[in-house]
Design a protein around this motif. Structure first.
Motif, short mmCIF file in Angstrom:
data_model
loop_
_atom_site.label_atom_id
_atom_site.label_comp_id
_atom_site.label_asym_id
_atom_site.label_seq_id
_atom_site.Cartn_x
_atom_site.Cartn_y
_atom_site.Cartn_z
N VAL A 49 -2.87 12.47 -11.48
CA VAL A 49 -3.13 12.59 -10.03
C VAL A 49 -2.70 11.20 -9.34
O VAL A 49 -2.67 10.05 -9.84
N TYR A 50 -2.24 11.21 -8.09
CA TYR A 50 -1.80 10.20 -7.39
C TYR A 50 -3.32 9.34 -6.55
O TYR A 50 -3.80 10.53 -5.68
N LEU A 51 -3.41 8.46 -6.77
CA LEU A 51 -4.58 7.80 -6.31
C LEU A 51 -4.12 6.58 -5.07
O LEU A 51 -5.03 6.02 -4.64
N ALA A 52 -3.13 6.32 -4.93
CA ALA A 52 -2.30 5.57 -4.04
C ALA A 52 -3.00 4.22 -4.24
O ALA A 52 -2.86 3.48 -5.11
N ASP A 53 -3.81 3.80 -3.09
CA ASP A 53 -4.69 2.50 -3.05
C ASP A 53 -5.98 2.59 -3.44
O ASP A 53 -6.67 1.33 -3.29
N GLU A 54 -6.47 3.67 -3.85
CA GLU A 54 -7.87 3.95 -3.98
C GLU A 54 -8.13 3.67 -5.47
O GLU A 54 -7.62 4.58 -6.44
N LEU A 55 -9.47 2.99 -5.91
CA LEU A 55 -9.95 3.13 -7.16
C LEU A 55 -11.02 4.01 -7.40
O LEU A 55 -11.86 3.99 -6.74
N PRO A 56 -11.19 5.00 -8.04
CA PRO A 56 -12.23 5.89 -8.47
C PRO A 56 -13.27 5.01 -8.92
O PRO A 56 -12.94 3.99 -9.92
N SER A 57 -14.66 5.47 -8.79
CA SER A 57 -15.47 4.74 -9.30
C SER A 57 -16.41 5.40 -10.70
O SER A 57 -17.38 5.09 -10.90
N PHE A 58 -15.65 6.02 -11.30
CA PHE A 58 -15.99 6.87 -12.52
C PHE A 58 -14.70 6.83 -13.23
O PHE A 58 -13.50 6.45 -12.99
N THR A 59 -14.93 7.19 -14.60
CA THR A 59 -13.94 7.10 -15.57
C THR A 59 -13.38 8.58 -15.69
O THR A 59 -14.02 9.73 -15.58
N LEU A 60 -11.95 8.51 -15.51
CA LEU A 60 -11.34 9.78 -15.60
C LEU A 60 -10.88 10.10 -16.95
O LEU A 60 -10.95 9.39 -18.04
N PRO A 61 -10.76 11.74 -17.08
CA PRO A 61 -10.48 12.04 -18.46
C PRO A 61 -9.13 11.19 -19.02
O PRO A 61 -8.45 10.99 -18.28
N GLY A 62 -9.30 11.22 -20.34
CA GLY A 62 -8.26 10.34 -21.19
C GLY A 62 -6.88 10.84 -21.06
O GLY A 62 -5.81 10.21 -20.97
N ASN A 63 -6.65 12.49 -20.73
CA ASN A 63 -5.52 13.01 -20.80
C ASN A 63 -4.73 13.04 -19.42
O ASN A 63 -3.95 13.95 -19.27
N LEU A 64 -5.62 12.79 -18.52
CA LEU A 64 -5.07 12.67 -17.22
C LEU A 64 -4.46 11.33 -16.63
O LEU A 64 -5.28 10.26 -16.70
N LYS A 65 -3.29 11.51 -16.24
CA LYS A 65 -2.66 10.02 -15.99
C LYS A 65 -2.82 9.70 -14.52
O LYS A 65 -2.71 10.68 -13.57
N GLN A 66 -3.05 8.57 -14.22
CA GLN A 66 -3.33 8.09 -12.80
C GLN A 66 -2.23 7.46 -12.28
O GLN A 66 -1.40 6.54 -12.99
N LEU A 67 -1.72 7.69 -11.19
CA LEU A 67 -0.62 6.98 -10.42
C LEU A 67 -1.29 6.26 -9.27
O LEU A 67 -2.00 6.59 -8.27
N TYR A 68 -0.65 4.88 -9.27
CA TYR A 68 -1.10 3.86 -8.22
C TYR A 68 0.08 3.43 -7.56
O TYR A 68 0.90 3.43 -8.33
N ASN A 69 -0.10 2.98 -6.34
CA ASN A 69 0.84 2.32 -5.68
C ASN A 69 1.07 0.97 -6.26
O ASN A 69 0.05 0.36 -6.70
N TYR A 70 2.56 0.62 -6.34
CA TYR A 70 2.72 -0.68 -7.24
C TYR A 70 1.93 -1.86 -7.02
O TYR A 70 1.08 -2.45 -8.16
N ASN A 71 1.60 -2.12 -5.81
CA ASN A 71 0.66 -3.58 -5.44
C ASN A 71 -0.53 -3.28 -5.96
O ASN A 71 -1.20 -4.27 -6.52
N VAL A 72 -1.28 -2.23 -6.04
CA VAL A 72 -2.58 -1.67 -6.75
C VAL A 72 -2.50 -2.00 -8.07
O VAL A 72 -3.40 -2.59 -8.85
N TRP A 73 -1.64 -1.12 -8.64
CA TRP A 73 -1.33 -1.06 -10.18
C TRP A 73 -1.38 -2.42 -10.67
O TRP A 73 -1.84 -2.80 -11.92
N GLN A 74 -0.41 -3.24 -10.07
CA GLN A 74 -0.24 -4.52 -10.68
C GLN A 74 -1.57 -5.34 -10.74
O GLN A 74 -1.62 -6.25 -11.59
N LYS A 75 -2.38 -5.11 -10.01
CA LYS A 75 -3.59 -5.99 -10.04
C LYS A 75 -4.89 -5.35 -11.02
O LYS A 75 -5.89 -5.76 -11.07
N LEU A 76 -4.42 -4.09 -11.56
CA LEU A 76 -5.53 -3.44 -12.49
C LEU A 76 -5.73 -4.09 -13.73
O LEU A 76 -5.05 -4.51 -14.23
N ALA A 77 -6.97 -4.68 -14.01
CA ALA A 77 -7.43 -5.22 -15.16
C ALA A 77 -7.14 -4.62 -16.50
O ALA A 77 -6.52 -4.78 -17.38
N ASP A 78 -7.48 -3.11 -16.06
CA ASP A 78 -7.16 -2.02 -17.40
C ASP A 78 -6.26 -1.20 -16.91
O ASP A 78 -6.56 -0.45 -16.11
#
Ligand code: SF4
Length: 689
Positions: A398-427
């Protein structure tokens, strides 16, 4: 088997692989609606009534014409039906309908010769015009083969003479599933066999100076169908012929499956400028077929118009149309007559290599506070258990661009973020960056596992592309907004091949649909539902043509359809439908159901729904549902099981090509079919949700 008999020069089947250019064919007269040449791509369909039911056939023909059909085909299984075509024609003309009629012939030269004196066109199947399928000779010497051709020439000549005398056109319509023993012995049920089957009849017509011909190469497998039409054009041109092409995918089924399968096959050819008439075969009322065909064709009519206007603006007065019998050479080593998946590396077990193509959907504009948002992407959320169950069609990314979901996604689903947001993700577990090309070549953090880079086809010639550092975490996302975007994306794959680059590529296409503005604002609830249905159908048709045309050639390690106006479940199901139709990734049962005609022995729509309701969970199984025993078994092609009408209320069940239960009552035929599937160990119980 002698497959050298049809010579192939890879890449030479259309005017251009890079620019939309219609292959101009010989104009053929069919009543007062000519086909080929510079005529519009014609729309047609076939009646499903009993040909002896004159009123029923006339009224259905009228509904078809009113829906947009420019030719109406009617089956003529024997002389009496052929004769009744005169009455049908008379009544249509009396009601002011001048639509050209086409008689559909299988096995019965005598019916063909009667029909050709009445209607504007006859369709013959070279696989069974003068042959019965016997399978009692599997090897033919050259002398025997030649003897067979001479026998057919004798049987076929009278029909050609009638057509010449009455100005009747003829379609030589090859079907993948009904090739003659002679052709099968020499070529097998291959695209080469299909082409040669038609070419034998075409050569005989030319020998008799008859040129009012249209040709088709149908199959229920879009991959085979596309290869056969391409090879036909190549072969025709080599022999100095350019007859119009009738495009169709046989037994495409109904609903979404039927539309997607038809659009993959027909759309792939239209993209390359091939095709003079289209018949979309759906297991639905025949008047439902024309609007689908019209929408499919409309795109290319507009494309041709846009090209004409551009050319006029560039060089007034200059005609840039290529001669119909010359092609530019393909820039690629790619062989368009054989399926070969492009070789790529496997990006850390996520995508590429031997993995099935991946599906990406964009959820960035959805409600990311609600876990149920994933239901439409194939992850069924249970609030009670607070857990997800995977459906048959669960997307991979799933492509989430710059948006962070407020729930935990299933483990086998990969999340795609724009680089600037991904870079700042703690986990960053299960989270991967999407870069622009410029970002990626700059000195940035990268994922050790998977990095996606968005680019346009033309970027392949840029300095930035040349400075990409290659490693097996890299995956490209190929986007285009060009009118003829498929060709741009395909050219990118050709260039990647030339450069020897095996980076996996996700093909991305975006769609925005215009619906005519309403005077009264947004429209009523009913109008909004209609708009949604129309947009859904158009997405199925357009995406199937654009992405299907690449997948049938083995290009693409993943697909990403972007259609912000449509619900995620429509996008998910369209994406998986395209992968299924191109046989790149199987996620559901496949139904090869005939569109029905005057030979049909049961209600195909009702029966298909009934069979579907009990077997739709049998992922990967192919079930043929055919209205008659005359053509059904041949037309089922590669179905695993077949349910075929063999008499009034009588069904014959098939395992592959073998009839295993003959003439059983239709009341318990489905139970019997399920028992056979169970006995073969191919049954699983459906999961209750
Ligand atoms: S298989 Fe279906 S469409 Fe084909 S001839 Fe039989 S009934 Fe008609």
């Amino acid at each position: 088997m002698n497959t050298d008999a049809v010579k192939v020069l890879p890449g030479r089947y259309c005017n251009s692989l890079t620019e939309y250019s219609r292959f101009v064919t010989r104009e053929v007269n069919i009543g007062d609606v000519p086909m080929g040449g510079n005529n519009p791509i014609r729309i047609q369909s076939m009646t499903t009534t009993d040909t002896m039911d004159t009123i029923g056939t006339v009224e259905q023909s009228i509904r078809m014409v009113d829906a947009g059909c420019e030719y109406v085909r009617i089956t003529a299984p024997s002389i009496k039906e052929a004769q009744n075509l005169a009455e049908i024609k008379k009544q249509l003309r009396a009601r002011g309908y001048t639509v050209p009629l086409v008689a559909d012939i299988h096995f019965t030269p005598n019916a063909a010769e009667v029909a050709a004196r009445i209607v504007e066109k006859v369709r013959v199947n070279p696989g069974n015009y003068a042959d019965k399928k016997k399978f009692d000779q599997i090897d033919y010497t050259d002398l025997e083969y030649q003897g067979e051709l001479e026998r057919i020439f004798q049987k076929f000549t009278p029909l050609v003479k009638v057509c010449k005398e009455y100005g009747t056109a003829m379609r030589i319509g090859t079907n993948h599933g009904s090739l003659s023993d002679r052709i099968m012995s020499r070529y097998g049920d291959t695209p080469q066999g299909m082409v040669e089957s038609a070419m034998e009849f075409m050569r005989m017509c030319e020998q008799l100076n008859f040129y009012n011909l249209v040709i088709s190469m149908k199959s229920s497998n879009p991959q085979v169908m596309v290869q056969a039409y391409r090879l036909l054009v190549e072969t025709m041109v080599a022999e100095g012929m350019n007859y119009p092409l009738h495009l169709g995918v046989t037994e495409a089924g109904d609903g979404e499956d039927g539309r997607i399968k038809s659009a993959v096959g027909i759309g792939t050819l239209l993209e390359d400028g091939l095709g003079d008439t289209v018949r979309v075969s759906l297991t639905e009322e025949p008047e439902a077929e024309a609007p689908v065909a019209i929408e499919l064709v409309r795109r290319y009519t507009l494309r041709e118009k846009a090209k004409g206007e551009r050319q006029k603006a560039e060089a007034p007065g200059e005609n840039k149309n290529l001669s119909p019998l010359t092609f530019d050479l393909s820039p690629s080593k790619h062989n368009p007559y054989e399926y070969k998946k492009r070789e790529t590396y496997e990006a850390n077990a996520f995508i590429g290599g031997h993995l099935v193509p991946r599906v990406v959907v964009d959820l960035s504009k959805k409600n990311l506070k609600d876990p149920a948002v994933l239901n439409e992407a194939g992850y069924l959320y249970s609030p009670l258990l607070d857990k997800y169950n995977m459906a048959e069609q669960s997307v991979d990314f799933v492509y989430l661009a710059d948006e962070l979901p407020s729930f935990t996604l299933p483990g086998n689903l990969k999340q795609l973020y724009n680089y600037n947001v991904w870079q700042k993700l703690a986990d960053k577990t299960n989270c991967h960056p999407v870069f622009t090309l410029q970002e990626y070549i700059s000195d940035v953090d990268r994922s050790s596992k998977l990095n996606l880079v968005r680019l346009k086809p033309t970027d392949i010639d840029s300095d930035a592309f040349g400075s990409i550092q290659l490693d097996n975490s890299l995956v490209l996302v190929l986007e285009t907004d060009a009118l003829h975007g498929m060709a741009e994306q395909r050219f990118f794959f050709f260039k990647m091949e030339e450069l020897g680059l095996d980076v996996p590529v996700i093909v991305k296409r975006s769609y925005l649909f215009e619906v005519e503005s309403r005077e009264s604002g947004v429209g009523s609830q009913e109008e909004q539902t209609q708009d949604l249905e129309l947009k859904t159908q158009n997405l199925q048709l357009y995406a199937s043509a654009d992405l299907g045309a690449l997948l049938v050639d083995g290009f693409g390690d993943g697909i990403w359809i972007d259609a912000p106006e449509l619900p995620t479940n429509v996008i998910t199901s369209t994406a998986f439908g395209i992968l299924q139709a191109t046989r790149s990734r199987i996620s559901k049962t496949e139904y090869i159901s005939c569109p029905s005609c005057g030979r049909t022995l049961f209600d195909l729509m009702v029966t298909t729904q009934m069979i579907r309701s009990r077997t739709s969970h049998l992922k990967g199984l192919k079930i043929g549902i055919m209205g008659c025993i005359v053509n059904g078994p041949g037309e089922m092609a590669d179905a695993d099981y077949g349910y075929v009408g063999s008499g009034t209320d009588k069904i014959t069940l098939y395992r592959g090509k073998e009839a295993v239960k003959k003439n059983i009552s239709s009341a318990n035929a489905l139970d019997e079919l399920i028992n056979i599937i169970k006995g073969d160990g191919n049954w699983i119980d459906a999961v209750q949700e």
